[in-house]
Structures are given as structure tokens and as C-alpha cells.
Design a protein around this motif. Structure first.
Motif, mmCIF file in Angstrom:
data_model
loop_
_atom_site.group_PDB
_atom_site.id
_atom_site.type_symbol
_atom_site.label_atom_id
_atom_site.label_comp_id
_atom_site.label_asym_id
_atom_site.label_seq_id
_atom_site.Cartn_x
_atom_site.Cartn_y
_atom_site.Cartn_z
ATOM 1 N N ASN A 1 0.828 -1.208 0.000
ATOM 2 C CA ASN A 1 0.000 0.000 0.000
ATOM 3 C C ASN A 1 0.862 1.258 0.000
ATOM 4 O O ASN A 1 0.515 2.255 -0.633
ATOM 5 N N VAL B 1 -6.928 0.805 5.437
ATOM 6 C CA VAL B 1 -6.953 -0.512 4.776
ATOM 7 C C VAL B 1 -7.173 -1.562 5.859
ATOM 8 O O VAL B 1 -6.322 -1.741 6.732
ATOM 9 N N CYS C 1 -2.030 6.832 5.232
ATOM 10 C CA CYS C 1 -2.683 5.523 5.042
ATOM 11 C C CYS C 1 -2.360 4.669 6.266
ATOM 12 O O CYS C 1 -1.212 4.655 6.727
ATOM 13 N N PRO D 1 -8.968 0.734 -0.160
ATOM 14 C CA PRO D 1 -8.715 1.073 1.224
ATOM 15 C C PRO D 1 -9.848 0.744 2.196
ATOM 16 O O PRO D 1 -9.587 0.217 3.248
#
Ligand code: FMN
Ligand code: ADP
Length: 363
Positions: free
Chosen positions: A44, A154, A122, A176
């Protein structure tokens, strides 16, 4: 940024770190379940051009928040952080876990440490994540805070023994927020890989089970100490670890494994260190030499095959455990013990015939 680093406070995080992708956990053992999350974090991060960072704690929160007598950890502090870097993290933020730290609310924790401290864009997490004061934060909290502060969440499905990270690539690619609803069962019914299952396997001497969950051989490390000097007389000199080695000591018994010198003592520097040497390991109180009621220390000691003239005193060695061969026994004579040790050596040799130390795999 390509520097790989371990930081112990936000002040130590480099100002030029850049935006990051983060996962949070204690990572005791850095086992295959952890590695699945770390691999997903790396993927990711790469897809979004972010720096992969693991946020972790020491001591283990359970050891701070609960009563003493908690089971020992699989990996020592520095080993855990080293394994996180080997798993591809560009940074490890290793925070001291204290009562005060535990008082951050879920939102404060995310804002101060993740958003402002690490520039997080993220977060990659399992569905059962819990964080912040009274463990009030969960995946829903992250989703809400992600909308407010502008980061992706995620959520990964559970991983079961036998599955590989690749099996779950589809879930990661799915994007996500939509891997699945939190709480929904994972892709297989088998029990989860967990630090407690690994701990139990090691404490029962079930080494292949532990290896399968760890994805590597379990290790215990320490400086080589002086013992009773009996080993040489028996024809089996053994490098003795100290009373509190780094890493969980498996059940008493005789084991096949490998020994690597990870740091040489001052006097030994310059000599080529042993790397992945075949060894027979003994863990126990050496009952042959002690009467039943007599207090005797529990020893972890390693006989290295092939050379009885080594000098390992003062070196730091790491032992890898491959297989448990037998329990520790009380022999009626020293000769009987030595005869058994000869057999033990043969069993080790056969056990390791087609096995390599993890250290050699990495070279
Ligand atoms: C392969 C191996 C197997 C062993 N098995 C036993 C055992 O079953 N029972 C026991 O009392 N000691 C066992 N020992 C430990 C020895 O008693 C110990 O190595 C010896 O007393 C030397 O101790 P020292 O290193 O303090 O000099 C074993 C050691 C080795 C290397
Ligand atoms: N093959 C070998 N395996 C382990 N240690 C060895 C070996 N050959 C020599 N040694 C040295 O001998 C020491 C162990 O000898 P030993 O008589 O058992 O003494 P101690 O009781 O102090 O452990 C080790 O610490 C190491 O420095």
C-alpha cells in the motif's frame, strides 16, 4: 527516503521523512500473521509513494497494564525491532508504553502520533485493532478519523495458518475501505496465527509448529557465560547462555539447531565468527549432576559440531531451534549420559542434513 531507522520518540523521527503509511502493533515474534500485515503495508505504501512505518511499543502494554506473571515474550526488544526492519519497514517508531501514554484518547493518539508526528496518509490494520484510552478506538474510529484528517484505512481480513500473503492480495487490491465489513469472518476457518499460540508451542517443545507460524526458526540469544567446566571433560564443551537470555526459552530438552555469533567480544574481534553452525542444544537443570532436592539452575547450552577448540566466552550468540529430539533425563552414570550425547549428535546431524540456518538463507 531509503534510510531504515528505529526511533524512540517523535523528536527522533527525521523532519524529511515524508508522508507515511503506518501499521500499529506489539509484533511479539514478528510472525507470519504480522508479516502479512507488514507486506500489505509495504504494498500500500509503494502504491501511494509513502514511507512504510511500523509503530510499536515497549514494554508490552500487557506487562504495564496488567498484573505481573504475564507469560514471557517470544522476541526480545531489539530483535523485534530488527525483524520489523527486515520485513521492509523504512522506519520503526518504538514508543515507551507507560500509564501516562495509555491515557491518550483514541483521537489524540491518532492526531498527535500518526497524523502530525508521522504525516500518515494511510493506515493498514487488522479488523480487531484496539487503541487509545480504555481501548476505545477501533476500525470505525479510524474510518471516521480518516475522513476528518485525510488518510486511507486498509482493513485486512484474518490470516490463517497455511495461507500466504499472496493469497490475500485480492483483498488488498480491493481498495482502502472496502476489504470487508469489520467483524466479518476471514477467508478460512482454521485458527489464527497468534503470538500466544506460538508461545504455547515453544513452551511445549513443539518447534515445527512454532516455526510454521513464525515463518522462521525461533531464536534465543545471550553472551556466552562460564559454567562448571564439565563439558570439556565429557568431550562435549558447551557454550552456556546466562540465566535471562533474550527470547523465550523453549521447554526443557535436547534440540537440533544452529549457532551464530552476532557480536564478538573485544578479544575475539578479527577472527572469522561462526555463522549458522550446526549445534545440539540442551535446556534443563542437568539432573544427572544434581540430586532431586538440590537447587540447580536451568541452563541453555549449545555444543557446536565439528570443532572442540572454539573460544566463545564473552561473544553474543544467537541459537536457532529446528527440532526437539528428546526430553532431559537423569542418567545413572556420567558414561551413560555421554553415550546418549553421542547419539544426540547423530540425530542432530541427520535432522539438519537438508536444513539451512535462516542466517544463511538471507546471505
Ligand atoms: C547434547 C546434550 C544433551 C544433554 N542431555 C542431558 C540430559 O539428558 N541430562 C542431563 O543431566 N544433562 C544433559 N546435558 C547437559 C550436561 O549435563 C552438561 O552439558 C554438562 O554437565 C556440562 O556442563 P557445563 O557446561 O556447565 O560444564 C546435555 C548436554 C548436551 C550437550
Ligand atoms: N564445539 C564447541 N561447542 C561449544 N563450545 C565450545 C566448543 N569448543 C570449544 N568451546 C568453548 O568451550 C566452552 C565450554 O566448555 P565447558 O567445559 O562446557 O565449560 P563451561 O562449563 O564454562 O561451559 C565454551 O564456552 C566455548 O568457549
Amino acid at each position: 527516503m531509503t534510510r531504515a531507522q528505529i526511533w524512540h520518540s517523535l523528536e527522533e523521527v527525521p523532519a524529511d521523512l515524508g508522508a507515511s503509511a503506518v501499521t500499529i502493533g506489539n509484533f511479539d515474534g514478528v510472525h507470519l500473521g504480522h508479516r502479512y500485515v507488514l507486506d500489505a503495508l509495504r504494498d500500500n505504501a509503494a502504491a501511494r509513494s509513502l514511507e512504510p512505518v511500523a509503530l510499536t511499543f515497549w514494554p508490552h502494554p500487557r506487562h504495564v497494564m496488567q498484573t505481573p506473571g504475564e507469560p514471557p515474550l517470544i522476541t526480545a526488544h531489539t530483535d523485534r525491532d530488527r525483524l520489523l526492519l527486515l520485513a521492509g519497514m523504512n522506519g520503526v517508531l518504538d514508543l515507551e508504553f507507560t500509564w501516562d501514554f495509555a491515557q491518550y484518547s483514541a483521537e489524540e493518539f491518532v492526531r498527535v502520533f500518526l497524523v502530525e508526528g508521522l504525516g500518515m496518509r494511510c493506515i493498514v490494520t487488522g479488523s480487531d485493532t484496539r487503541f487509545g484510552r480504555a481501548n476505545a478506538g477501533d476500525v470505525d474510529t479510524l474510518l471516521e478519523l480518516g475522513r476528518r484528517y485525510g488518510f486511507d484505512v486498509v482493513v485486512l481480513p484474518d490470516l490463517s495458518p497455511g495461507e500466504t500473503a499472496a493469497t490475500d492480495a485480492a483483498a488488498i487490491d480491493a481498495g482502502p475501505l472496502d476489504a470487508r465489513s469489520p467483524g466479518e469472518p476471514g477467508p478460512a476457518e482454521a485458527p489464527r496465527i497468534s503470538s500466544s499460540a506460538i508461545r504455547e508451542a515453544l513452551l511445549s517443545g513443539e518447534i515445527p509448529e512454532a516455526t510454521a507460524m513464525l515463518g522462521r526458526f525461533h531464536t534465543v540469544a545471550d553472551v556466552v557465560h562460564h559454567g562448571f567446566k564439565r563439558g570439556r571433560e565429557l568431550g562435549f564443551p558447551t557454550a552456556n547462555l546466562g540465566p535471562m537470555p533474550q527470547g523465550l526459552v523453549p521447554a526443557d530438552g535436547v534440540y537440533a539447531g544452529f549457532l551464530t555469533v552476532v557480536e564478538q567480544s573485544q578479544e575475539h574481534r578479527g577472527a572469522p565468527p561462526l555463522v549458522g553452525a550446526r549445534t545440539t542444544i540442551s535446556i534443563g537443570t542437568n539432573p544427572t549432576f544434581h540430586e532431586g532436592s538440590e537447587e540447580s539452575p536451568r541452563m541453555v547450552e549449545a555444543y557446536v559440531h565439528g570443532d572442540n577448540s572454539l573460544d566463545l566466552y564473552g561473544d553474543t550468540v544467537r541459537l536457532e531451534f529446528v527440532e526437539r529430539q528428546r526430553p532431559t533425563l537423569r542418567f545413572s552414570s556420567v558414561n551413560a549420559l555421554v553415550a546418549q550425547m553421542e547419539l544426540d549428535k547423530d540425530v542432530t546431524r541427520r535432522t539438519l542434513e537438508s536444513v539451512q540456518s535462516d542466517v544463511l538463507h538471507r546471505r
